[in-house]
Write an enzyme that holds these catalytic residues in place. Structure first.
Site, short mmCIF file in Angstrom:
data_model
loop_
_atom_site.label_atom_id
_atom_site.label_comp_id
_atom_site.label_asym_id
_atom_site.label_seq_id
_atom_site.Cartn_x
_atom_site.Cartn_y
_atom_site.Cartn_z
N CYS A 171 0.80 -1.06 0.14
CA CYS A 171 0.06 -0.16 0.06
C CYS A 171 1.03 1.44 0.07
CB CYS A 171 -0.68 -0.07 1.22
SG CYS A 171 -2.50 0.68 0.69
N HIS A 195 -3.65 -5.33 1.63
CA HIS A 195 -3.10 -5.37 3.20
C HIS A 195 -2.93 -6.92 3.31
CE1 HIS A 195 -2.45 -1.19 4.27
NE2 HIS A 195 -3.59 -1.05 3.31
N GLU A 228 -1.13 -8.20 5.55
CA GLU A 228 -1.17 -8.21 7.05
C GLU A 228 -2.33 -8.18 7.94
OE1 GLU A 228 -0.59 -5.75 5.13
OE2 GLU A 228 -1.27 -3.95 6.06
N1 GLN Z 1 -3.72 6.46 0.29
C1 GLN Z 1 -2.44 6.43 1.23
C2 GLN Z 1 -1.34 6.90 0.81
O1 GLN Z 1 -1.32 7.59 -0.27
C3 GLN Z 1 -1.92 4.79 1.22
C4 GLN Z 1 -3.20 3.89 1.96
C5 GLN Z 1 -2.64 2.78 2.77
O2 GLN Z 1 -1.62 2.73 2.94
N2 GLN Z 1 -3.69 2.04 3.26
O3 GLN Z 1 -0.23 6.88 1.46
#
Ligand code: GLN
Length: 192
Positions: free
Chosen positions: A79, A175, A177
């Site tokens: 992410c 995610h 995790e």
């Molecule tokens: N949208 C977030 C960002 O730009 C990332 C979201 C996440 O890690 N759950 O950092």
């Protein structure tokens, strides 16, 4: 036993530590440049990429981590961690930087805002179906030939990669995790 760092500046650090420990790996939280030494790999968790980028600079971690990544250090970004590794960041802050280790373009919040967070089954090459938890997830909107696509998802606008690998660098827009299924982490730890 491999020693894997979890970048612990911001985001869901504890969940990654727990996933790694369940896999029998020694997990080490990393907040300072010294803590980067002696590791076989690093997980960059989800969170807020602009905050993580800022803290990477103030902690002094940025230059050493960049050097290690350039030398082939193994890293798994989920992410926000994926954003930190990508070549191109769309809808980022004007001054947003990345380590530029994955030849992909990602759009921040590409699947929608927090309220549009969702779960979807994701078919991973060689693993089968895992539960994908997408929270303000970055969408991989472009990628170069050297990027191996391990999973894609069609969330209404065509197939987009959600798990990719380019040599020593792994990136995931969801995610793993946050579920009890450790197979995605295991793909990474098996490569160490
Ligand atoms: N949208 C977030 C960002 O730009 C990332 C979201 C996440 O890690 N759950 O950092």
């Amino acid at each position: 036993m491999p020693r894997v760092g979890v970048l612990a500046l911001q985001g869901d650090v504890r969940e990654h530590v727990s996933a790694l420990e369940h896999l029998g790996v020694t997990a080490v939280t990393v907040r300072t440049p010294e803590q980067l030494e002696g590791l076989d790999g690093l997980v960059m968790p989800g969170g807020e990429s602009t905050t993580i980028a800022h803290l990477l600079v103030t902690s002094g971690l940025r230059p050493l981590l960049q050097e290690k990544l350039d030398e082939g250090f193994k890293v798994f970004g989920t992410c926000a961690g994926l954003i930190m590794l990508s070549h191109d960041i769309l809808d980022g802050r004007k001054d947003q930087w990345s380590f530029d280790k994955l030849a992909v373009g990602v759009r921040r919040n590409g699947y929608g805002r927090q309220i549009a967070s969702f779960e979807s089954p994701v078919e991973v090459k060689g693993l089968g179906v895992v539960a994908g938890v997408f929270i303000r997830a970055p969408k991989i909107v472009s990628y170069a030939n050297e990027v191996e696509v391990l999973a894609t998802l069609n969330h209404g606008d065509g197939e987009h990669p959600v798990l990719v690998r380019q040599g020593n660098v792994w990136g995931c827009s969801f995610h793993p995790e946050l579920t009890s299924d450790l197979r995605v982490h295991q793909l990474f730890t098996d490569s160490l």
